[in-house]
Design a protein around this motif. Structure first.
Motif, PDB file in Angstrom:
ATOM      1  N   LEU A 237       0.875  -1.165   0.000  1.00 17.20           N
ATOM      2  CA  LEU A 237       0.000   0.000   0.000  1.00 17.20           C
ATOM      3  C   LEU A 237       0.915   1.218   0.000  1.00 17.20           C
ATOM      4  CD1 LEU A 237      -2.910   1.099   0.139  1.00 17.20           C
ATOM      5  CD2 LEU A 237      -2.658   1.156   2.632  1.00 17.20           C
ATOM      6  N   VAL A 238       0.850   2.018  -1.081  1.00 16.44           N
ATOM      7  CA  VAL A 238       1.788   3.128  -1.263  1.00 16.44           C
ATOM      8  C   VAL A 238       1.007   4.430  -1.402  1.00 16.44           C
ATOM      9  CG1 VAL A 238       3.682   4.037  -2.636  1.00 16.44           C
ATOM     10  CG2 VAL A 238       3.399   1.561  -2.432  1.00 16.44           C
ATOM     11  N   TYR A 239       1.346   5.401  -0.553  1.00 18.47           N
ATOM     12  CA  TYR A 239       0.696   6.712  -0.564  1.00 18.47           C
ATOM     13  C   TYR A 239       1.762   7.769  -0.868  1.00 18.47           C
ATOM     14  CZ  TYR A 239      -1.662  10.914   1.185  1.00 18.47           C
ATOM     15  OH  TYR A 239      -2.219  12.162   1.319  1.00 18.47           O
ATOM     16  N   THR A 240       1.485   8.637  -1.853  1.00 15.43           N
ATOM     17  CA  THR A 240       2.447   9.668  -2.250  1.00 15.43           C
ATOM     18  C   THR A 240       1.740  11.009  -2.347  1.00 15.43           C
ATOM     19  OG1 THR A 240       3.703   8.041  -3.536  1.00 15.43           O
ATOM     20  CG2 THR A 240       4.140  10.355  -3.980  1.00 15.43           C
ATOM     21  N   ASP A 241       2.366  12.038  -1.787  1.00 17.07           N
ATOM     22  CA  ASP A 241       1.855  13.401  -1.827  1.00 17.07           C
ATOM     23  C   ASP A 241       2.984  14.339  -2.244  1.00 17.07           C
ATOM     24  OD1 ASP A 241      -0.723  14.211  -1.475  1.00 17.07           O
ATOM     25  OD2 ASP A 241      -0.684  14.128   0.705  1.00 17.07           O
ATOM     26  N   ASN A 242       2.669  15.317  -3.072  1.00 14.25           N
ATOM     27  CA  ASN A 242       3.603  16.390  -3.386  1.00 14.25           C
ATOM     28  C   ASN A 242       2.921  17.711  -3.100  1.00 14.25           C
ATOM     29  OD1 ASN A 242       6.275  15.510  -4.658  1.00 14.25           O
ATOM     30  ND2 ASN A 242       4.801  14.212  -5.719  1.00 14.25           N
ATOM     31  N   TYR A 243       3.641  18.598  -2.396  1.00 15.93           N
ATOM     32  CA  TYR A 243       3.080  19.883  -1.991  1.00 15.93           C
ATOM     33  C   TYR A 243       3.963  21.017  -2.486  1.00 15.93           C
ATOM     34  CZ  TYR A 243       0.457  17.160   1.503  1.00 15.93           C
ATOM     35  OH  TYR A 243      -0.355  16.251   2.133  1.00 15.93           O
ATOM     36  N   LEU A 244       3.347  22.160  -2.725  1.00 15.26           N
ATOM     37  CA  LEU A 244       4.089  23.395  -2.885  1.00 15.26           C
ATOM     38  C   LEU A 244       4.574  23.841  -1.513  1.00 15.26           C
ATOM     39  CD1 LEU A 244       1.703  25.297  -5.319  1.00 15.26           C
ATOM     40  CD2 LEU A 244       3.990  24.457  -5.872  1.00 15.26           C
ATOM     41  N   ALA A 245       5.816  24.308  -1.436  1.00 19.35           N
ATOM     42  CA  ALA A 245       6.353  24.701  -0.135  1.00 19.35           C
ATOM     43  C   ALA A 245       5.665  25.953   0.405  1.00 19.35           C
ATOM     44  CB  ALA A 245       7.860  24.927  -0.254  1.00 19.35           C
ATOM     45  N   ALA A 246       5.392  26.911  -0.472  1.00 13.83           N
ATOM     46  CA  ALA A 246       4.725  28.134  -0.030  1.00 13.83           C
ATOM     47  C   ALA A 246       3.954  28.735  -1.218  1.00 13.83           C
ATOM     48  CB  ALA A 246       5.748  29.137   0.496  1.00 13.83           C
ATOM     49  N   PRO A 247       2.652  28.850  -1.109  1.00 17.76           N
ATOM     50  CA  PRO A 247       1.828  28.434   0.024  1.00 17.76           C
ATOM     51  C   PRO A 247       1.716  26.907   0.082  1.00 17.76           C
ATOM     52  CG  PRO A 247       0.439  29.125  -1.783  1.00 17.76           C
ATOM     53  CD  PRO A 247       1.853  29.428  -2.208  1.00 17.76           C
ATOM     54  N   PHE A 248       1.345  26.437   1.244  1.00 13.11           N
ATOM     55  CA  PHE A 248       1.333  24.992   1.456  1.00 13.11           C
ATOM     56  C   PHE A 248       0.078  24.394   0.816  1.00 13.11           C
ATOM     57  CE2 PHE A 248       0.656  21.153   4.078  1.00 13.11           C
ATOM     58  CZ  PHE A 248       1.881  20.546   3.871  1.00 13.11           C
ATOM     59  N   ASN A 249       0.185  24.110  -0.493  1.00 17.41           N
ATOM     60  CA  ASN A 249      -0.938  23.553  -1.244  1.00 17.41           C
ATOM     61  C   ASN A 249      -0.532  22.224  -1.870  1.00 17.41           C
ATOM     62  OD1 ASN A 249      -2.590  25.775  -0.722  1.00 17.41           O
ATOM     63  ND2 ASN A 249      -1.812  26.889  -2.502  1.00 17.41           N
ATOM     64  N   VAL A 250      -1.500  21.337  -2.016  1.00 21.93           N
ATOM     65  CA  VAL A 250      -1.239  20.042  -2.632  1.00 21.93           C
ATOM     66  C   VAL A 250      -1.028  20.218  -4.128  1.00 21.93           C
ATOM     67  CG1 VAL A 250      -2.139  17.720  -3.035  1.00 21.93           C
ATOM     68  CG2 VAL A 250      -2.664  18.902  -0.895  1.00 21.93           C
ATOM     69  N   LYS A 251       0.035  19.590  -4.670  1.00 20.54           N
ATOM     70  CA  LYS A 251       0.278  19.576  -6.113  1.00 20.54           C
ATOM     71  C   LYS A 251      -0.362  18.343  -6.746  1.00 20.54           C
ATOM     72  CE  LYS A 251       4.552  20.518  -7.310  1.00 20.54           C
ATOM     73  NZ  LYS A 251       6.042  20.478  -7.276  1.00 20.54           N
ATOM     74  N   ASN A 252      -0.041  17.175  -6.201  1.00 20.75           N
ATOM     75  CA  ASN A 252      -0.633  15.928  -6.691  1.00 20.75           C
ATOM     76  C   ASN A 252      -0.586  14.898  -5.591  1.00 20.75           C
ATOM     77  OD1 ASN A 252       2.079  14.495  -7.067  1.00 20.75           O
ATOM     78  ND2 ASN A 252       2.294  16.230  -8.477  1.00 20.75           N
ATOM     79  N   ARG A 253      -1.428  13.902  -5.730  1.00 23.23           N
ATOM     80  CA  ARG A 253      -1.582  12.897  -4.673  1.00 23.23           C
ATOM     81  C   ARG A 253      -1.964  11.576  -5.315  1.00 23.23           C
ATOM     82  NH1 ARG A 253      -5.430  15.061  -0.374  1.00 23.23           N
ATOM     83  NH2 ARG A 253      -3.496  16.055   0.329  1.00 23.23           N
ATOM     84  N   SER A 254      -1.456  10.463  -4.770  1.00 19.46           N
ATOM     85  CA  SER A 254      -1.814   9.151  -5.308  1.00 19.46           C
ATOM     86  C   SER A 254      -1.829   8.110  -4.197  1.00 19.46           C
ATOM     87  CB  SER A 254      -0.831   8.722  -6.406  1.00 19.46           C
ATOM     88  OG  SER A 254       0.438   8.447  -5.862  1.00 19.46           O
ATOM     89  N   LEU A 255      -2.639   7.087  -4.414  1.00 21.42           N
ATOM     90  CA  LEU A 255      -2.734   5.949  -3.500  1.00 21.42           C
ATOM     91  C   LEU A 255      -2.812   4.692  -4.359  1.00 21.42           C
ATOM     92  CD1 LEU A 255      -3.124   4.961  -0.525  1.00 21.42           C
ATOM     93  CD2 LEU A 255      -5.593   5.051  -0.976  1.00 21.42           C
ATOM     94  N   VAL A 256      -1.935   3.720  -4.067  1.00 24.04           N
ATOM     95  CA  VAL A 256      -1.862   2.498  -4.865  1.00 24.04           C
ATOM     96  C   VAL A 256      -1.883   1.293  -3.939  1.00 24.04           C
ATOM     97  CG1 VAL A 256      -0.413   1.120  -6.397  1.00 24.04           C
ATOM     98  CG2 VAL A 256      -0.604   3.579  -6.763  1.00 24.04           C
TER      99      VAL A 256
END
Length: 726
Positions: free
Chosen positions: A698-717
């Motif tokens: 089970l793999v969870y991946t998140d990428n965020y912008l450092a500032a402002p703290f917003n989600v760029k992309n997200r995945s769950l496998v």
């Protein structure tokens, strides 16, 4: 350069003819067929073990290599029609608990009480397999190449058990013959056993190994003498299907949820006991551990190693051709932002002297980026000469199917019709490993001769107990292209002499100390010097295994193309501008016996444009053995330059938590904050190994912008794999 190359090649060939006999041929462990059934429980109570010969009286490798080990280790081996068996009694050298990081598979060698087996089933002192465990029962397995390098990304099917007692720990294992490759009919294998005991800081081996070499060095194996040739593996067909479900979303583009429902399969077919066919259909590598990000202040592309299982077995036939920065084949180029449809690979030994490798991979057409379906084919042939040396040949072809010459972007082709590389190399490894080296040539081919180019490089290294020296030179033409390789720099001549000396004092605290130096020079095609780095360092190693290095270096750069010294996409220094500076720094690593470990490095001194650069890195680790290991890595850079750059500061921080509930149940959480690229990456991977080599991920991946703290992309496998022996 051509005369120098000829002299080096003759010297390498002469060195091969000078060495021949196997060094530790007198160290023999006789292995007999098991006289009773063996149960893998970590208990030495079967009759088969009573009847087996014992390998004991290990030799110390470090701190010194001139005496028997103080810590006792007893090894027994046996076999039946299906498995190779091993049981090891690791006696304690002194009172106290064992020392391990966790139950994580493929642990760090220097941070764990451990026992490792190194075997050379081809008896060529070059290739083999490694298996082992730490004192808590975490498994270690890897494939060996280049005389002693161990690739721990390789994974296979075997079972083991560790049992702890007050005065010892016992490791017992069963390795199926189907999980390894070996020469049919051969009755003597190279073998050695390595033991690391952190309480006494003693590393030892059954067959003696000089301290300047790793215990994995296959040049120093003893002999495993079979009562009869090992049984054939029989019908050796394994099918490894997977089922995957997942969801991802791109928040930057306000995208919708994208769902994945995929199936695929790998297959491993033993054509002979030493030659295998690997097949893959719709492979997926979502469970592969993420790369560790690094701060990039270099002018050239960075290298990240291959971790995908399909490319690893016998991978040295393809990936080891060339040098670290001259690789005609780099498997990570395959499947880069495009899906792989299928692939096949034949690799292994034809006989004692010949190894072959042939691989073809097919990628899909991707309309979004305009790439057509492409085929990647690589073929390699290797012939052993002398004791441990070999001559190799390689051919690499990248072919675009249904090529469209009108596919351009800003007037340049989006992709090429084809790119090909052909090469020859000679690898020297003397029987005692004191002399190693390589001489190689490469030629590239491209449409309309646009990327036809030539490469030559050679090196020779000598490493004794005290003295080490090396010479290396390289030439890469400006037109050389390797689209399936890793060649970050072209159009240069390079020479690189280096050396060092170690003193081993009669001291209760210091194990060794001594100077190290090196100098690297680059010239462009017109003979103009473009780069020089000259460094001098002093190394100190304590008997506790902590290490300190002090260094200073001089750098000169004449830029061959514009370059932003902060690598942030800002103002660039002009082509032809010259820069030189002096810097100094330290590197320190603490002793591995403590539950709290740390390491740091510092760098301060000049930089481009008469500027200054300050850097400090730190690694901190704490373990609640054997279940939890916490690590924190940090890298801080401060660059002071004239305007328009001014003062630039950025961090790279990476906390990591490994939770190992058992040696089959793992949870790894890895966070990386990279201020240079303004990204925060979170990767969490849960793995349940419910059967040997069969897993649920089970793999969870998140990428965020450092500032402002917003989600760029997200995945769950969620991925399920099962290893099925047909």
């Amino acid at each position: 350069m051509k005369l120098l190359s000829l002299l080096f090649t003759l010297l390498l060939l002469a060195s091969t003819l000078s060495f021949g006999q196997k060094i530790n041929a007198d160290y023999r462990l006789h292995i007999r067929e098991a006289s009773s059934r063996i149960i893998i429980d970590g208990i030495l109570d079967e009759k088969a073990w009573e009847d087996a010969d014992v390998a004991t009286d290990f030799f110390m490798i470090t701190p010194m290599d001139t005496s028997f080990a103080r810590v006792r280790t007893d090894v027994r081996m046996s076999y039946d029609a299906e498995n190779l068996y091993l049981i090891v009694v690791n006696h304690h050298g002194m009172e106290g608990p064992y020392m391990v990081e966790s139950l994580r598979r493929d642990f760090s060698f220097g941070k764990n009480d451990n026992f490792l087996l190194f075997m050379d089933p081809f008896d060529d002192q070059t290739n083999g397999f490694s298996f082992g465990a730490n004192a808590a029962g975490a498994q270690w397995d890897g494939i060996m190449s280049n005389g002693g390098s161990v690739d721990l990304s390789w994974d296979n099917k075997w079972t083991s058990k560790v049992t702890n007692y007050d005065d010892k720990w016992i490791f017992e294992a069963a390795i199926p013959f189907k999980s390894i490759r070996y020469k049919k009919g051969i009755s003597e294998w190279g073998i050695n056993f390595s033991r690391l005991d952190l309480k006494t800081t003693e590393k030892s081996g059954w067959a003696p190994v000089p301290r300047q070499f790793p215990s994995a060095s296959l040049a120093y194996t003893g002999i495993l003498a079979w009562d009869n040739p090992p049984p054939p593996a029989g019908a050796n067909v394994s099918v490894i299907p997977y089922v995957l479900g997942g969801v991802s979303k791109n928040f930057e583009n306000d995208g919708d949820n994208v769902y994945r429902r995929e199936i695929g399969m790998d297959a491993k077919i033993g054509l002979t006991s030493s030659l295998s066919l690997d097949l893959t259909v719709n492979p997926d590598f979502s469970q592969v551990e993420v790369d560790r990000q690094v701060t990039n202040l270099d002018r050239f592309e960075l290298f990240f190693p291959e971790r995908r299982q399909f490319f690893l077995e016998n991978g040295d036939l393809f990936a080891n051709f060339g040098y670290a920065t001259i690789r005609p084949f780099f498997s990570r180029r395959i499947g880069l932002n495009v899906p792989i449809q299928y692939g096949a690979r034949v690799s292994g030994r034809i006989n004692k002297d010949w190894r072959i490798g042939a691989m073809t991979m097919q990628t899909a057409e991707v309309e979004e980026n305009g790439l057509p379906s492409q085929n990647f084919t690589v073929m390699s042939l290797q012939r052993q000469v002398g004791a441990r040396s070999n001559i190799g040949a390689i051919f690499v072809n990248k072919q675009s199917l249904r090529y469209n010459p009108d596919a351009t972007e800003e007037g340049k082709p989006v992709y090429s019709e084809f790119n090909r590389n052909a090469g020859l190399e000679y690898n020297l490894a003397s029987s005692n490993n004191l002399w190693t080296g390589k001489a190689m040539v490469l030629q590239s081919f491209a449409p309309n001769n646009s990327g036809n180019g030539f490469v030559h490089a050679a090196n020779l290294k000598y490493a004794s107990g005290n003295l080490t020296w090396e010479w290396q030179h390289e030439y890469v033409s400006e037109s050389y292209t390797a689209e399936v390789g890793y060649v970050p720099r072209r159009g240069y001549y390079k020479i690189n002499p280096s050396g060092g000396y170690l003193f081993f004092p009669n001291s209760a605290k210091i194990l060794s100390h001594g100077p190290q130096f090196g100098s690297t020079f680059f010239w462009n095609k017109n003979g103009v010097k473009t780069d020089n780095t000259t460094f001098l360092a002093y190394n100190i190693r304590w008997r506790s295994q902590s290490k300190l290095m002090l260094w200073t270096a001089y750098d000169f750069v004449k830029l061959q193309r514009p370059f932003d010294p902060t690598n942030l996409g800002g103002e660039q220094l002009q082509t032809g501008s010259e820069h030189e500076w002096v810097a100094w720094g330290t590197e320190y690593t603490s002793k591995p016996q403590s539950v709290l470990t740390y390491a740091f490095s510092t760098r301060m001194g000049g930089y481009y444009e008469n500027g200054m650069r300050y850097n400090i890195t730190a690694d901190l680790g704490y373990r609640f053995q054997p279940y939890v290991a916490i690590a924190m890595a940090a890298n801080y850079n401060q660059i002071e330059l004239r305007e328009p750059w001014g003062s630039t500061r950025f961090w790279l921080v990476g906390p990591r938590i490994d939770v190992t509930m058992t040696n089959t149940l793992f949870l790894t959480t890895f966070i990386q904050y990279n201020e240079q690229i303004e990204n925060i990456n979170l990767n969490a991977r849960f793995q349940w190994r419910f059967k040997p080599a069969s897993d649920l991920f089970l793999v969870y991946t998140d990428n965020y912008l450092a500032a402002p703290f917003n989600v760029k992309n997200r995945s769950l496998v969620l991925k399920f794999t099962y290893w099925w022996n047909v």
